[in-house]
Enzyme design. Sequence first.
Site, PDB file in Angstrom:
ATOM      1  N   GLY A  73       0.829  -1.105  -0.086  1.00  0.00           N
ATOM      2  CA  GLY A  73       0.290   0.100   0.018  1.00  0.00           C
ATOM      3  C   GLY A  73       0.888   1.261   0.151  1.00  0.00           C
ATOM      4  O   GLY A  73       0.307   2.250   0.297  1.00  0.00           O
ATOM      5  N   SER A  74       2.080   1.053  -0.558  1.00  0.00           N
ATOM      6  CA  SER A  74       2.883   2.320  -0.226  1.00  0.00           C
ATOM      7  C   SER A  74       2.590   3.652  -1.083  1.00  0.00           C
ATOM      8  O   SER A  74       2.430   3.511  -2.428  1.00  0.00           O
ATOM      9  CB  SER A  74       4.458   1.781  -0.765  1.00  0.00           C
ATOM     10  OG  SER A  74       5.248   2.914  -0.974  1.00  0.00           O
ATOM     11  N   ASN A  75       2.514   4.683  -0.462  1.00  0.00           N
ATOM     12  CA  ASN A  75       2.296   6.004  -1.074  1.00  0.00           C
ATOM     13  C   ASN A  75       3.694   6.190  -1.836  1.00  0.00           C
ATOM     14  O   ASN A  75       3.386   6.801  -3.334  1.00  0.00           O
ATOM     15  CB  ASN A  75       2.272   7.155  -0.155  1.00  0.00           C
ATOM     16  CG  ASN A  75       0.963   6.892   0.720  1.00  0.00           C
ATOM     17  OD1 ASN A  75      -0.025   6.935   0.260  1.00  0.00           O
ATOM     18  ND2 ASN A  75       1.188   7.047   2.127  1.00  0.00           N
ATOM     19  N   CYS A  77       5.596   4.096  -3.382  1.00  0.00           N
ATOM     20  CA  CYS A  77       5.669   3.517  -4.734  1.00  0.00           C
ATOM     21  C   CYS A  77       4.645   4.086  -5.943  1.00  0.00           C
ATOM     22  O   CYS A  77       5.287   4.284  -6.990  1.00  0.00           O
ATOM     23  CB  CYS A  77       5.408   1.878  -4.278  1.00  0.00           C
ATOM     24  SG  CYS A  77       6.828   1.182  -3.690  1.00  0.00           S
TER      25      CYS A  77
END
Length: 322
Positions: A73-75, A77
């Site tokens: 769920g990385s912002n 990335c």
Amino acid sequence: MTLPPRFPLVALPTPLRRAERLERALGGRPIFVKRDDLAGFALAGNKARKLEFLVADALSGGCDVLVTGGGPGSNHCQATAAAARVAGLACVLVLYGEPPPKEHPNLRLARAFGAEVRFTNDPERGSVDEGLDDAAAGLRDAGRVPYVIPRGGATALGAVAYAMAADELAQQLAASRVEPEVVVVAAGSCGTQAGLLAGTVGRGRPWRVVGAAVSRPVDECRERVLDLARGCAGLLGTPEAAEADVDVRDARGPGYGLPSPEGVAAARLAAETEGLLLDPVFTAKAFAVLVSMVQGGLDAPAVFVHTGGVASVLSEGGLWDA
């Protein structure tokens, strides 16, 4: 002071808003919110400022693919995937764990931006670091020129973006004749706090930069912030921060990525009073630190740096389901 080259992504300056309804709810000193969630590029939030410098460095080095990683769920990335597409670069993302049965909005966005996604099949976040090295080596073997960005974009060069943001904030505060006591920001990979600290100490500003540690132990955060801030100062040719300048508070709650009761309460307060959307991983926990400090009796105004994370607010199992 000569700045490194930038690749334009962000709509600057981001707004600085006074949160008067929140002030009345808390009965404390003036509170201002630096709206880096409104940076104007994808849903990148604070990551967009850093990527301006990192992408420019990749382009100047003749690189053709950005390689970075994080969680599903990385912002960071999804922001990197968007920046790569705009800059005409390919993007490879290395994510810890296994492919989830239902993808986070950030992961869906990253795929929509054209990123190649690889999973480490290891639940440990640290598995990404080795995965980045392996991905870069494979790309080189295939004749590509990768540019590796650590998790969160946390490098001395990335921190330069937030040293510049400290200048921007200072100008906005001066225009409003405000002298804050603290500037509060979430600290995950620690690059944002490091940049703000470098910009604060380097210019001799009187406020304290307070980081809310949301993923790493406080002592580890302090070390990372100081190291990155000093590296940033070296790039800018400004005075370095000292250990005593680094202020980090523990905001992890039950753990990284898990909502904390304090964070949920703070996020609901922010939404009800100011219409602010805070995510459970970073900004809600950091906002809870600000609320605690105001309730503890600050003697002067406070600034909260809203770093984004809107996609996580809207994800299944996000803040409002906590």
